[in-house]
Design a protein around this motif. Sequence first.
Motif, mmCIF file in Angstrom:
data_model
loop_
_atom_site.group_PDB
_atom_site.id
_atom_site.type_symbol
_atom_site.label_atom_id
_atom_site.label_comp_id
_atom_site.label_asym_id
_atom_site.label_seq_id
_atom_site.Cartn_x
_atom_site.Cartn_y
_atom_site.Cartn_z
ATOM 1 N N VAL A 58 0.863 -1.184 -0.109
ATOM 2 C CA VAL A 58 0.035 0.077 -0.152
ATOM 3 C C VAL A 58 0.860 1.073 0.025
ATOM 4 C CG1 VAL A 58 -1.688 1.237 1.419
ATOM 5 C CG2 VAL A 58 -1.758 -1.278 1.187
ATOM 6 N N LYS A 59 0.734 2.060 -1.013
ATOM 7 C CA LYS A 59 1.878 3.051 -1.082
ATOM 8 C C LYS A 59 1.815 4.234 -0.426
ATOM 9 C CE LYS A 59 0.972 2.796 -5.825
ATOM 10 N NZ LYS A 59 1.178 3.094 -7.156
ATOM 11 N N LYS A 60 0.612 4.625 0.102
ATOM 12 C CA LYS A 60 0.519 5.642 0.911
ATOM 13 C C LYS A 60 -0.273 5.317 2.223
ATOM 14 C CE LYS A 60 0.226 9.341 -2.561
ATOM 15 N NZ LYS A 60 -0.820 10.486 -3.311
ATOM 16 N N GLU A 61 0.016 5.688 3.192
ATOM 17 C CA GLU A 61 -0.805 5.530 4.596
ATOM 18 C C GLU A 61 -1.902 6.149 4.530
ATOM 19 O OE1 GLU A 61 2.284 6.910 7.430
ATOM 20 O OE2 GLU A 61 2.676 4.956 7.807
ATOM 21 N N CYS A 62 -3.034 5.460 4.723
ATOM 22 C CA CYS A 62 -4.491 5.995 4.645
ATOM 23 C C CYS A 62 -5.382 5.539 5.642
ATOM 24 C CB CYS A 62 -5.062 6.184 3.095
ATOM 25 S SG CYS A 62 -5.822 4.734 2.728
ATOM 26 N N THR A 63 -6.395 5.863 6.230
ATOM 27 C CA THR A 63 -7.333 5.520 7.224
ATOM 28 C C THR A 63 -7.801 4.002 6.895
ATOM 29 O OG1 THR A 63 -8.015 7.645 7.734
ATOM 30 C CG2 THR A 63 -9.060 5.972 8.498
ATOM 31 N N GLY A 64 -7.407 3.141 7.519
ATOM 32 C CA GLY A 64 -8.085 1.774 7.246
ATOM 33 C C GLY A 64 -7.238 1.010 6.136
ATOM 34 N N PHE A 65 -6.254 1.743 5.634
ATOM 35 C CA PHE A 65 -5.532 0.955 4.690
ATOM 36 C C PHE A 65 -6.388 0.618 3.513
ATOM 37 C CE2 PHE A 65 -3.093 -0.496 8.504
ATOM 38 C CZ PHE A 65 -2.345 0.503 8.539
ATOM 39 N N LEU A 98 -9.438 5.173 -4.378
ATOM 40 C CA LEU A 98 -7.902 4.929 -3.807
ATOM 41 C C LEU A 98 -7.020 4.620 -4.760
ATOM 42 C CD1 LEU A 98 -9.109 1.957 -1.196
ATOM 43 C CD2 LEU A 98 -8.228 4.297 -0.679
ATOM 44 N N VAL A 99 -7.333 4.067 -6.085
ATOM 45 C CA VAL A 99 -6.388 4.341 -7.162
ATOM 46 C C VAL A 99 -5.892 5.729 -7.639
ATOM 47 C CG1 VAL A 99 -6.023 3.577 -9.529
ATOM 48 C CG2 VAL A 99 -7.067 2.020 -8.049
ATOM 49 N N ALA A 100 -7.211 6.568 -7.657
ATOM 50 C CA ALA A 100 -6.884 7.940 -7.994
ATOM 51 C C ALA A 100 -5.969 8.659 -6.996
ATOM 52 C CB ALA A 100 -8.231 8.484 -7.968
ATOM 53 N N GLN A 101 -6.128 8.369 -5.822
ATOM 54 C CA GLN A 101 -5.282 8.944 -4.882
ATOM 55 C C GLN A 101 -3.895 8.358 -4.935
ATOM 56 O OE1 GLN A 101 -7.208 9.420 -0.874
ATOM 57 N NE2 GLN A 101 -9.010 8.325 -1.884
ATOM 58 N N GLY A 102 -3.616 7.480 -5.569
ATOM 59 C CA GLY A 102 -2.198 6.804 -5.602
ATOM 60 C C GLY A 102 -1.916 5.978 -4.427
ATOM 61 N N VAL A 103 -3.097 5.548 -3.618
ATOM 62 C CA VAL A 103 -2.708 4.591 -2.549
ATOM 63 C C VAL A 103 -2.353 3.283 -2.754
ATOM 64 C CG1 VAL A 103 -3.810 3.303 -0.429
ATOM 65 C CG2 VAL A 103 -4.388 5.722 -1.231
ATOM 66 N N VAL A 104 -2.814 2.793 -4.151
ATOM 67 C CA VAL A 104 -2.599 1.564 -4.664
ATOM 68 C C VAL A 104 -2.817 1.537 -5.982
ATOM 69 C CG1 VAL A 104 -5.082 0.411 -4.257
ATOM 70 C CG2 VAL A 104 -3.134 -0.949 -4.263
ATOM 71 N N GLY A 140 -13.291 8.821 5.849
ATOM 72 C CA GLY A 140 -12.333 9.163 4.960
ATOM 73 C C GLY A 140 -12.782 8.915 3.548
ATOM 74 N N SER A 141 -13.621 7.933 3.374
ATOM 75 C CA SER A 141 -14.204 7.678 2.004
ATOM 76 C C SER A 141 -15.201 8.871 1.517
ATOM 77 C CB SER A 141 -14.876 6.505 1.578
ATOM 78 O OG SER A 141 -14.439 5.348 2.488
ATOM 79 N N GLU A 142 -15.985 9.294 2.469
ATOM 80 C CA GLU A 142 -16.881 10.407 2.196
ATOM 81 C C GLU A 142 -16.130 11.830 1.679
ATOM 82 O OE1 GLU A 142 -21.314 10.501 3.961
ATOM 83 O OE2 GLU A 142 -19.589 11.395 5.396
ATOM 84 N N LYS A 143 -15.080 11.936 2.663
ATOM 85 C CA LYS A 143 -14.282 13.206 2.332
ATOM 86 C C LYS A 143 -13.689 13.279 1.075
ATOM 87 C CE LYS A 143 -10.436 14.182 4.039
ATOM 88 N NZ LYS A 143 -9.355 13.827 5.025
ATOM 89 N N ASP A 144 -13.245 11.950 0.618
ATOM 90 C CA ASP A 144 -12.672 11.974 -0.736
ATOM 91 C C ASP A 144 -13.403 12.267 -1.817
ATOM 92 O OD1 ASP A 144 -10.055 11.678 0.638
ATOM 93 O OD2 ASP A 144 -10.223 9.350 0.648
ATOM 94 N N VAL A 145 -14.547 11.335 -1.689
ATOM 95 C CA VAL A 145 -15.818 11.577 -2.736
ATOM 96 C C VAL A 145 -16.390 12.815 -2.692
ATOM 97 C CG1 VAL A 145 -17.850 10.445 -3.639
ATOM 98 C CG2 VAL A 145 -15.984 8.877 -2.867
#
Lengths: 308, 308
Positions: free
Chosen positions: A177-184, B200-206, B258-263
């Motif tokens: 997982v490339k960035k630490e985020c809430t809940g992974f 999550l992909v758009a944010q570069g998390v994975v 977290g999801s709601e904020k991003d969306v």
Amino acid sequence: MAECEYSITLIGAGTIGLSFAALHLTKNPICTVTIYDTRPDLQAYVKQHLPGYLQDADQSACFSRLQFADDLQAAVKDATTVQEQGPENADFKVSIWPRIEQHAPWDAIFWSSTSGIPASVQSAQMKDPSRLVVVHPYNPPHIMPLLEVVPSAYTSQGTMDRTLAYWRALGRSPVVVKKECTGFVANRLAFALYREACSLVAQGVVDVKNLDEIVQTSMGPRWSVAGPFKSYHAGGGEGGLTSFMDKIGGTVQECWDGSEKDVKKGKIDVGGKWQADVCRQADEAYGVVDTTERDEKTRKVLAAVGRH
Amino acid sequence: MAECEYSITLIGAGTIGLSFAALHLTKNPICTVTIYDTRPDLQAYVKQHLPGYLQDADQSACFSRLQFADDLQAAVKDATTVQEQGPENADFKVSIWPRIEQHAPWDAIFWSSTSGIPASVQSAQMKDPSRLVVVHPYNPPHIMPLLEVVPSAYTSQGTMDRTLAYWRALGRSPVVVKKECTGFVANRLAFALYREACSLVAQGVVDVKNLDEIVQTSMGPRWSVAGPFKSYHAGGGEGGLTSFMDKIGGTVQECWDGSEKDVKKGKIDVGGKWQADVCRQADEAYGVVDTTERDEKTRKVLAAVGRH
């Protein structure tokens, strides 16, 4: 590379700790495992409960490679790897890593099984935070292949390389997982679907048991074989995901808008009015779940997709 | 009850129509299937493509119970069941049901495979809307067990009873959706997770491929065996889902927030900036997906959970 991790110390002997102990002992035949926990009946507790995780393995061979420690210094002094699944609070984790760092060999690496406290927070008081990385399992880890490997900005490439090599050598599926985020990632995804599930039950569209039946007979089997992107990419035919979004995008957006509208009404937050009824339905539908049967079936599913 | 549906007319010979034809012919050995479609090469087309859906079945026995019609009246005149998977637009469906109703036997029942146009809309110009119910498959229906059965307020109990009995007799998993809602249940759930995946992909998390790997090695296998409610109910131990929400609810809410904020930032709507990159990643990761291999593995997963 797997041979690097031959002396593994587990901090914490709860269900995750025992499951990881079973995983190391059964999949890595050259390792020894040391379990550290402050509970007074540690040895008796482990001897009673670990066999349930060992399945068909040679139990006495596993136990012969298992040690116990009630002193942190002794527990970590010969470790190649220290894996932590202690209490899920930041103070505990922030305070224990400098102590582990002080007593472990200079080249030991450190894993935390936390489901939410990032390595960047946990390593705040470490001298060398490059040695720590989150390795978040999907419960129970002795069965489920996934391990979310979540580095902090300080985690070294060496720590990452050894971590990934070890889990791959054991036939598991470590994913970075490339960035630490809430809940992974895994929980974020699962909880997004779960919120929609709660919302649909709260609206009376479907009941708890039927919603589970829907998932078990559609997305579950499909996503065991191909995740959501690959599935929709296949659904688009030769044009792939681009074509899928062109053709089905309108429906997708309508569903998103429908969900958003329902959730925006503030209905589906934890502790909301909906919750008691959903929990009651779960009780009525399932009573106490037999996880042994669940785990056996899960093993068969994993074997069917070549994951075990 | 299954014997009631022995003469099934399929309206529309696309991939869903052929898949349903294969399902009826292989699982219901007493039925005949009539396929109606306006394409001029209908017979040649079906003879070329249907074998791919019949797998190990006796192909000549299946074809001997298969008929073709290029005239709607002839197609439905002896039907016990008319199953529609024509163009996915309301005008088409609203206009075809009164014609079917006019020519089909008085006691035939009507199913629509629509993924989004509710029976209450489709039946607007029918004399007797009690005969129509949505039977929404999870693609491809000859493999996936789920059928979402979505009645309108007018659908009769008799129509429901015959519909459920038929699919149960064929070993499928019909699930009643109690209220008509956008996207029904399966797509609503899947798209909720898909939106979070895109986010999550758009944010570069994975990346796309690793996100799929995460789902395939965790939720996929788990939800093949126990849906989300049953899984979290089990996760709560003896206290069930109530206990799970007490213990983990804080994390669940943090993930939802977290999801709601991003969306809410408006990032993840269909056609947004994120989409091109996600589609490109899917192309690079998968090229053209081999659905034959996917379907074979899916059959094995379903066999592992006793669904085939």
